[in-house]
Structures are given as structure tokens and as C-alpha cells.
Write a protein that holds these residues in place. Structure first.
Motif, PDB file in Angstrom:
ATOM      1  N   GLY A   1       0.817  -1.210   0.000  1.00 34.36           N
ATOM      2  CA  GLY A   1       0.000   0.000   0.000  1.00 34.36           C
ATOM      3  C   GLY A   1       0.850   1.259   0.000  1.00 34.36           C
ATOM      4  O   GLY A   1       0.552   2.219  -0.723  1.00 34.36           O
TER       5      GLY A   1
ATOM      6  N   PHE B   1      -8.744   8.615   1.540  1.00 33.66           N
ATOM      7  CA  PHE B   1      -8.166   7.276   1.601  1.00 33.66           C
ATOM      8  C   PHE B   1      -8.901   6.379   0.619  1.00 33.66           C
ATOM      9  O   PHE B   1     -10.136   6.325   0.598  1.00 33.66           O
ATOM     10  N   LEU B   2      -8.137   5.677  -0.236  1.00 38.52           N
ATOM     11  CA  LEU B   2      -8.703   4.766  -1.217  1.00 38.52           C
ATOM     12  C   LEU B   2      -8.280   3.329  -0.905  1.00 38.52           C
ATOM     13  O   LEU B   2      -7.258   3.094  -0.250  1.00 38.52           O
ATOM     14  N   PHE B   3      -9.065   2.371  -1.383  1.00 41.45           N
ATOM     15  CA  PHE B   3      -8.757   0.933  -1.285  1.00 41.45           C
ATOM     16  C   PHE B   3      -8.535   0.485   0.161  1.00 41.45           C
ATOM     17  O   PHE B   3      -7.662  -0.348   0.441  1.00 41.45           O
ATOM     18  N   GLU B   4      -9.343   1.036   1.066  1.00 41.22           N
ATOM     19  CA  GLU B   4      -9.198   0.658   2.481  1.00 41.22           C
ATOM     20  C   GLU B   4      -9.528  -0.803   2.710  1.00 41.22           C
ATOM     21  O   GLU B   4      -9.040  -1.417   3.671  1.00 41.22           O
ATOM     22  N   SER B   5     -10.366  -1.384   1.842  1.00 44.63           N
ATOM     23  CA  SER B   5     -10.731  -2.792   1.996  1.00 44.63           C
ATOM     24  C   SER B   5      -9.636  -3.733   1.494  1.00 44.63           C
ATOM     25  O   SER B   5      -9.643  -4.920   1.807  1.00 44.63           O
TER      26      SER B   5
ATOM     27  N   GLY C   1      -5.608   1.881   3.914  1.00 41.67           N
ATOM     28  CA  GLY C   1      -5.880   2.468   2.610  1.00 41.67           C
ATOM     29  C   GLY C   1      -4.678   3.203   2.029  1.00 41.67           C
ATOM     30  O   GLY C   1      -3.571   3.187   2.574  1.00 41.67           O
TER      31      GLY C   1
END
Length: 309
Positions: A2, A140-144, A149
Motif C-alpha cells: 500500500g 483514503f482509497l482501497f481501504e478494503s 488504505g
């Protein structure tokens, strides 16, 4: 992973802004065979005009609508850059037709110092703010997918989209319009272009006006991020290694060169910098450009320019 992607995306966004400034170099060189050393000063001058007009207009007119004020300030700053283009053609380039490349280079160096001094005289030397409503808060992106994220600045996303759109428009303009073809003809041979009826003075005013528009957009973006100050011209000169890497005659080269340098300096600073004491981001672009000069002097995508200058 990340953190790596976060650094990579940040480098791509910064690289696109470098590409935007580098386009000014490429546009003028493609249209006139002149290496425009004044492009960094043009970015600063345009940003100063925008910042000061946005500050002066509400005081003079009583307007309190930020959108209208910024639109008028942008129009006024663009008018100033067109006037600068006319002055450059009328009093500098128009008198140096068919001169040696080094003569034209020195002329643009003089233009650079003139714009720096004129900017300080006309608009002042303090640090000014440009506020065009670009979002400042990060997201914040792509926290999953990644823990915590990926942190992305909204301002960087908007700036990148603007820069990318402008790059596409300018590429189409140069390749598919009659004016763009005339610009390329002038760059190939000034005398031949004149012999078939292409007005050299008008073409040069157009291309320097387009470069002024690019400088204004770049100045607004960088000014919104960093504030408008005289170090902005030094930031803009980071585009020099970009055009050396990509090639002075290539619009795609300016884009790809900017992305390579933006990503390279960010990754090097984050992952190699701690081992070398930091500071890689300051010199990485110039060292990379120097290495490319040794291997391929015309850049990765440029054509040989020895006969042209």
C-alpha cells in the motif's frame, strides 16, 4: 504494498505537473526552433498576475463571488501573457529571424531575467495565495484491500486531471489543425515557411501565447499548492530535465518524461534516500537527464536537432 502504491501514485501526479510545464518548452521549440529558457519565469509571471488580479478585483469592483473573480482574474492574466507574447515577437524574436540557435537561447535567457524583474516590479515580491477552490483534504482509497488504505490528495487528483486534459487538447491542436501544421512548418525552416505565405510574426505570437496559457495553468496549479513566490520559477525549471529525457521535439516525450522523473524521484527519495542521507529528490531528475544525454542526446522520443539549431 500500500505504501509503495501511495508513493507511486504521488510520483505520477507530480510527474504530470512537470509534463505540463515541459509542454511549454516543447511547443515553442517545435514551432520556432527556440529553446525557451524563460518558461520557468513565464510560469511565475503568469501566476503572479493571476494571484494579484484575484486580490485587486474585489477591492476595485466590490465583487465577492469567488468564481466570477477568479474567471476575470484568469482572463486578465491570459491577456497579460498574450501581451508578453506580442512584445517578445515584436522586440526580440522578430529581430532575430534565422539567427544561430545559441543567439536565440541567449535571447530567451534575457527574457527570463526581464520577466523576473518585471514581475517583482508590477506585482510585488511577497508570497501570494491562489485560491481557485481546489479541494485540499486528502482521501483514503482501497481501504478494503490495504490496511489503512492509500492516502491521496484531492488537490493532486484534480490538478492531474486538468494537466492530462490540457496535454490531450494541445496534442490534437498540434497534429490535426491547420495552425498546428503551420507551427511545425515554421520550426522546420523559417525562410521556406515565409516563402509559401506563412506569416512568421503571427505564428510566433500564437505559439508564445499558447505557451503563456500553459504557463498560466501550471502557475495556478503550483501556486495553489505552494503559494506564489519567486522560488516557483525554480520548481518550474524541473521541467528542463523532463524535456531532455523525453525529447525537445516530442509532445508524448514531455508526458512520458515527466511521469518517469516524477515517479523516479519519489521512489528514490522514499526507498533509497534514507540510506544516502536524503536529498535525492533535489538532484535525481538532473542526473537522469545527464545520463540520457550521454546515451541518446535527442532524448527518448525526440528527433535529432543538430541541423535545426
Amino acid at each position: 504494498m500500500g505504501f509503495f502504491l501511495e508513493t507511486l501514485i504521488g510520483g505520477l501526479m507530480t510527474g504530470m505537473l512537470y509534463s505540463l510545464v515541459a509542454l511549454g518548452f516543447v511547443l515553442i521549440f517545435k514551432a520556432s526552433g527556440v529553446f525557451n529558457f524563460a518558461q520557468g519565469a513565464m510560469v511565475l509571471f503568469a501566476a503572479l498576475a493571476m494571484a494579484r488580479f484575484a486580490e485587486w478585483l474585489p477591492a476595485l469592483t466590490g465583487l465577492d463571488n469567488k468564481l466570477i473573480t477568479n474567471a476575470l482574474a484568469f482572463t486578465g492574466a491570459m491577456g497579460v501573457m498574450i501581451a508578453v507574447a506580442w512584445v517578445i515577437e515584436r522586440f526580440v524574436l522578430g529581430r532575430l529571424v534565422n539567427q544561430e540557435g545559441i543567439t536565440l537561447l541567449m535571447a530567451t535567457l534575457g527574457i527570463s531575467y526581464f520577466l523576473d524583474g518585471a514581475g517583482q516590479t508590477l506585482f510585488g515580491s511577497a508570497i501570494y495565495k491562489i485560491d481557485v477552490g481546489m479541494p485540499k483534504d486528502p482521501i483514503f482509497l482501497f481501504e478494503s484491500i490495504f490496511p489503512g488504505g492509500i492516502l491521496i490528495g484531492q488537490e493532486d487528483v484534480v490538478a492531474t486531471l486538468i494537466a492530462a486534459a490540457l496535454v490531450v487538447v494541445l496534442s490534437v491542436f498540434f497534429q490535426y489543425t491547420s495552425t498546428g501544421r503551420a507551427l511545425r512548418a515554421v520550426a522546420d525552416d523559417h525562410q521556406a515557411a515565409q516563402s509559401i505565405g506563412i506569416p512568421l510574426n503571427r505564428i510566433w505570437v500564437i505559439v508564445w501565447s499558447v505557451a503563456g496559457f500553459v504557463a498560466l495553468v501550471a502557475g495556478i496549479i503550483w501556486g495553489s499548492k505552494l503559494g506564489v513566490q519567486f522560488s516557483l520559477s525554480l520548481v518550474a525549471l524541473k521541467a528542463l530535465p523532463v524535456v531532455i529525457l523525453g525529447g525537445l521535439t516530442s509532445v508524448p516525450g514531455a508526458i512520458i518524461g515527466g511521469l518517469i522523473i516524477g515517479v523516479g524521484e519519489k521512489l528514490s527519495e522514499v526507498f533509497i534516500g534514507p540510506m544516502l542521507g536524503g536529498g535525492i529528490e533535489i538532484w535525481f531528475a538532473y542526473v537522469l537527464a545527464l545520463l540520457v544525454l550521454f546515451i541518446r542526446p535527442q532524448g527518448l522520443f525526440g528527433e535529432k536537432i543538430i541541423d535545426r539549431v
